[in-house]
Design a protein around this motif. Structure first.
Motif, PDB file in Angstrom:
ATOM      1  N   TYR A 177       0.829  -1.207   0.000  1.00 51.34           N
ATOM      2  CA  TYR A 177       0.000   0.000   0.000  1.00 51.34           C
ATOM      3  C   TYR A 177       0.864   1.258   0.000  1.00 51.34           C
ATOM      4  O   TYR A 177       2.073   1.193   0.247  1.00 51.34           O
ATOM      5  N   PRO A 178       0.250   2.419  -0.230  1.00 52.96           N
ATOM      6  CA  PRO A 178       1.017   3.675  -0.189  1.00 52.96           C
ATOM      7  C   PRO A 178       1.192   4.215   1.225  1.00 52.96           C
ATOM      8  O   PRO A 178       1.519   5.384   1.414  1.00 52.96           O
ATOM      9  N   PHE A 179       0.980   3.380   2.217  1.00 52.93           N
ATOM     10  CA  PHE A 179       1.204   3.728   3.623  1.00 52.93           C
ATOM     11  C   PHE A 179       1.480   2.432   4.364  1.00 52.93           C
ATOM     12  O   PHE A 179       1.293   1.328   3.829  1.00 52.93           O
ATOM     13  N   CYS A 180       1.933   2.528   5.607  1.00 51.69           N
ATOM     14  CA  CYS A 180       2.367   1.356   6.366  1.00 51.69           C
ATOM     15  C   CYS A 180       1.246   0.851   7.266  1.00 51.69           C
ATOM     16  O   CYS A 180       0.711   1.599   8.082  1.00 51.69           O
ATOM     17  N   LEU A 181       0.894  -0.429   7.105  1.00 52.23           N
ATOM     18  CA  LEU A 181      -0.107  -1.086   7.936  1.00 52.23           C
ATOM     19  C   LEU A 181       0.525  -2.282   8.630  1.00 52.23           C
ATOM     20  O   LEU A 181       1.460  -2.903   8.103  1.00 52.23           O
ATOM     21  N   HIS A 182       0.015  -2.630   9.785  1.00 56.75           N
ATOM     22  CA  HIS A 182       0.585  -3.710  10.587  1.00 56.75           C
ATOM     23  C   HIS A 182       0.621  -5.034   9.830  1.00 56.75           C
ATOM     24  O   HIS A 182       1.656  -5.718   9.788  1.00 56.75           O
ATOM     25  N   GLN A 183      -0.502  -5.404   9.209  1.00 61.74           N
ATOM     26  CA  GLN A 183      -0.559  -6.692   8.519  1.00 61.74           C
ATOM     27  C   GLN A 183       0.401  -6.749   7.335  1.00 61.74           C
ATOM     28  O   GLN A 183       0.886  -7.819   6.963  1.00 61.74           O
ATOM     29  N   ASP A 184       0.694  -5.595   6.747  1.00 63.04           N
ATOM     30  CA  ASP A 184       1.616  -5.536   5.616  1.00 63.04           C
ATOM     31  C   ASP A 184       3.057  -5.699   6.080  1.00 63.04           C
ATOM     32  O   ASP A 184       3.862  -6.380   5.435  1.00 63.04           O
ATOM     33  N   LEU A 185       3.406  -5.080   7.208  1.00 68.65           N
ATOM     34  CA  LEU A 185       4.761  -5.210   7.751  1.00 68.65           C
ATOM     35  C   LEU A 185       5.029  -6.636   8.217  1.00 68.65           C
ATOM     36  O   LEU A 185       6.146  -7.146   8.070  1.00 68.65           O
ATOM     37  N   ILE A 186       4.021  -7.286   8.781  1.00 68.73           N
ATOM     38  CA  ILE A 186       4.192  -8.673   9.220  1.00 68.73           C
ATOM     39  C   ILE A 186       4.528  -9.578   8.034  1.00 68.73           C
ATOM     40  O   ILE A 186       5.381 -10.465   8.127  1.00 68.73           O
ATOM     41  N   LYS A 187       3.856  -9.358   6.902  1.00 65.11           N
ATOM     42  CA  LYS A 187       4.112 -10.173   5.712  1.00 65.11           C
ATOM     43  C   LYS A 187       5.532 -10.005   5.198  1.00 65.11           C
ATOM     44  O   LYS A 187       6.073 -10.896   4.524  1.00 65.11           O
TER      45      LYS A 187
END
Length: 313
Positions: A177-187
């Motif tokens: 995404y164009p911003f940081c999300l928790h579920q994205d950082l975990i992946k």
């Protein structure tokens, strides 16, 4: 080992806009800019109207001020990276900056969920105990509710950031995404994500999950109170006071559920759909809330029109 050592110290993260449409970013940025401008202007207007009009210094409007402040926070948190991508094609973000943005995105999201629950409680008290409404929701009680809402969000999200900080990442990590999300950082992690994943799920259950159940319960109680009113005209009048809040709840929870479903079951869906749903989730509520409350709440609408007339003449 060199990969893990460098990733532990200096991991790089690349945000993702709308893949394949990079040549049209300047055009795409126009509606995005209009959404941000409208959101920020609308919420600031709501705050100024409530601040300057003594007749609006009531519990309902104090909670509306909390909602507007939260929407402003959510908009300003995502704005820097959105425009760095769509205006300057700058995708890179440092790990610490990414953690900070992720922290505040989730904090403001949890705060918004709790504020919507507090507003449902406000409507229940106003309908159930109209004569004791102001006596029950005093300034001290409202301040306490506001501090509890902020404290819960800050406390819940902080350990998630700490847990992510302890994980190992590749030297270059591409986010969805164009911003940081928790579920994205975990992946993006290359080490065990079990603890972080479990804690992230617990945060969702203890915040938005619990809030949504209590919201539903609040409206069941409100509906029961409304149905006990003998006059049909009064029942409609009372229900109309909840329309703006119901719209705000649907505007917040519908995109969130859609994003969760796509994240869970949409592995074969185009990445553009994921990005669009994430943008809808974070951009639409701050845009729509001031519009809905300005249109549907007579007191707010009349004050705004009054201000425009004063400036015109």
């Amino acid at each position: 080992m060199s990969v893990f050592n460098s990733s532990a110290l200096y991991p790089r993260f690349l945000l993702t806009g709308l893949s394949g449409l990079e040549s049209r970013y300047s055009l795409i940025s126009i509606p995005i800019f209009l959404v941000y401008a409208t959101s920020i202007a609308g919420n600031i207007t709501i705050l100024l109207i409530i601040r300057t009009e003594p007749s609006l210094h009531q519990p309902m409007y104090y909670f509306l001020s909390m909602l507007a402040l939260t929407d402003l926070g959510l908009s300003t948190t995502t704005l820097p990276t959105m425009f760095s991508i769509f205006w300057f094609h700058a995708r890179e973000i440092s790990f610490n900056a990414c953690l900070v943005q992720m922290y505040f995105i989730h904090v403001f999201s949890i705060i918004e969920s709790a504020v919507l629950l507090a507003m449902a409680f406000d409507r229940f008290v106003a309908i159930r105990e109209p004569l004791r409404y102001v006596a029950i929701l005093t300034n001290g009680v409202i301040t306490g509710i506001g501090l509890a809402i902020a404290g819960r969000a800050l406390a819940l999200v902080f350990p998630a950031s700490f847990l992510l900080k302890r994980l190992q990442y590749r030297s270059v990590n591409i986010l969805s995404y164009p911003f940081c999300l928790h579920q994205d950082l975990i992946k993006a992690t290359v080490s065990s994500r079990r603890v972080s994943s479990i804690y992230g799920l617990m945060v969702v259950i203890c915040s938005m999950g619990l809030d949504s159940v209590l919201l539903l319960l609040s409206y069941i109680l409100i509906l029961g109170t409304v149905l006990s009113i003998a006059s049909k005209t009064e029942r409609v009048k009372v229900l109309n006071t909840c329309i703006s809040h119901i719209c705000a709840v649907l505007t917040f929870y519908t995109p969130m559920i859609g994003l969760s479903m796509i994240h869970r079951y949409g592995q074969n869906v185009s990445p553009i759909v994921h990005v669009l749903m994430a943008n809808v989730y974070l951009l639409v509520p701050p845009l729509m809330n001031p519009i809905v409350y300005s249109v549907k709440t007579k007191q707010i609408r009349d004050r705004i029109l009054k201000k425009f007339k004063q400036q015109k003449f």
